[in-house]
Design an enzyme around this catalytic site. Structure first.
Site, mmCIF file in Angstrom:
data_model
loop_
_atom_site.group_PDB
_atom_site.id
_atom_site.type_symbol
_atom_site.label_atom_id
_atom_site.label_comp_id
_atom_site.label_asym_id
_atom_site.label_seq_id
_atom_site.Cartn_x
_atom_site.Cartn_y
_atom_site.Cartn_z
ATOM 1 C CG ASP A 127 -1.775 1.236 1.315
ATOM 2 O OD1 ASP A 127 -2.186 1.747 0.251
ATOM 3 O OD2 ASP A 127 -2.010 1.718 2.438
ATOM 4 C CG ASN A 167 0.367 11.081 -0.643
ATOM 5 O OD1 ASN A 167 0.755 11.212 -1.786
ATOM 6 N ND2 ASN A 167 -0.921 11.034 -0.323
ATOM 7 C CB ILE A 171 5.645 1.791 1.155
ATOM 8 C CG1 ILE A 171 5.934 2.890 0.134
ATOM 9 C CG2 ILE A 171 5.202 0.512 0.441
ATOM 10 C CD1 ILE A 171 7.071 2.553 -0.820
ATOM 11 C CE1 TYR A 184 -15.814 10.114 -4.999
ATOM 12 C CE2 TYR A 184 -14.317 10.322 -6.851
ATOM 13 C CZ TYR A 184 -14.679 10.664 -5.566
ATOM 14 O OH TYR A 184 -13.912 11.545 -4.840
ATOM 15 C CG ASP A 225 -5.749 6.165 -0.594
ATOM 16 O OD1 ASP A 225 -6.352 6.469 -1.641
ATOM 17 O OD2 ASP A 225 -5.439 7.013 0.270
ATOM 18 N NE ARG A 226 -11.674 8.856 -0.621
ATOM 19 C CZ ARG A 226 -12.467 9.851 -1.028
ATOM 20 N NH1 ARG A 226 -12.082 10.608 -2.050
ATOM 21 N NH2 ARG A 226 -13.628 10.064 -0.444
ATOM 22 C CG ASP A 266 -6.860 5.915 5.512
ATOM 23 O OD1 ASP A 266 -6.030 6.079 6.431
ATOM 24 O OD2 ASP A 266 -6.586 5.320 4.457
#
Length: 256
Positions: free
Chosen positions: A6, A9, A12, A100, A109-110, A129
């Site tokens: 994962d 920013n 990891i 969406y 990530d979402r 998150d």
């Protein structure tokens, strides 16, 4: 063994899975200047501590919100493990349906966190998150990802405050003894910790007023999630810091 990556920013997150058991997990810093060889050696050393060799890795699945690193990590996986990673995007089968307006703009990530929460805890579910950004992600009872919100992360906002205001010091992000700060440090801690608790509480309450989100569970993840949990115990139903790694393993199982 399946390796899940994962790429955030700031960090990891790495998970090593034997069947459906997360046998080990690590965090390393996200650094665009690192080469594929450097990341390869870092992961090699981490795996070796668990008695795992690159040859033991049968597959790699990754999500990323740091596009500058994608090629580096993919190249590392091919060279050192002989595997081309499954890289998650909004079209990847995840067990939820993306509703969406511009799904290509939705951070993976979402998607990964929402997929894991819906699979593990059912819907409707709200995923909060706490990373470089604080994101809110809503999945209804039918598995539809319907959107959410993005706010500055706790650490990101704190760093911005310190950088912008010359006389404010860097502080430890811990819960102050009193909501009323009596010096600069405790004032900053109060504003940040209790202020973010108020942000989360307000949005969660508003989301639960939506007909499709009535009775939703609230699942928190991310390195700073426990700050808000400890301040407002009834606000979050579950804190699952491995949620993204679980989501990646779920997505691998759905797509292998």
């Amino acid at each position: 063994m399946v390796l899940t990556l994962d790429i955030g920013n700031t960090n990891i997150k790495i998970g090593a899975w034997t069947d459906d058991i997360l046998t080990a997990s690590w965090r390393v810093s996200t650094a665009a200047s690192r080469t594929a060889d450097e990341y390869g050696m870092v992961i090699y050393d981490l795996l070796r501590q668990q008695g795992v060799k690159f040859d033991d890795i049968e597959a790699v699945v990754m999500s990323s919100v740091a596009p500058a690193l994608n090629y580096t990590i993919e190249h590392m996986c091919r060279v050192y493990m002989g595997k081309t990673p499954l890289t998650v995007n909004w079209k990847t089968k995840s067990g939820i349906k993306i509703k969406y307006d511009h799904p290509g703009q939705l951070g993976t990530d979402r998607i990964v966190g929402a997929a894991a929460a819906y699979n593990l805890y059912g819907g409707p579910v709200i995923v909060v998150d706490f990373g470089s950004a604080t994101t809110f992600n809503l999945v209804d009872a039918d598995g539809n990802y319907i959107g959410g919100a993005i706010a500055p992360g706790i650490k990101t906002a704190t760093e911005s405050l310190v950088t912008t205001a010359a006389k404010l010091p860097r502080i430890e992000l811990t819960k102050p003894k009193n909501i009323v700060g009596t010096d600069t440090k405790s004032c900053m801690q109060s504003g940040i910790i209790y202020g973010y608790t108020g942000l989360v509480k307000y949005l969660v309450e508003k989301y639960k007023e939506l007909p499709e989100m009535a009775g939703a569970k609230v699942i928190a993840t991310g390195g700073l999630s426990e700050l808000v949990e400890n301040t407002e115990p009834k606000l979050l139903d579950v804190v699952d810091r491995a949620l993204a790694l679980k989501g990646l393993k779920l997505i691998y199982d759905l797509n292998k």
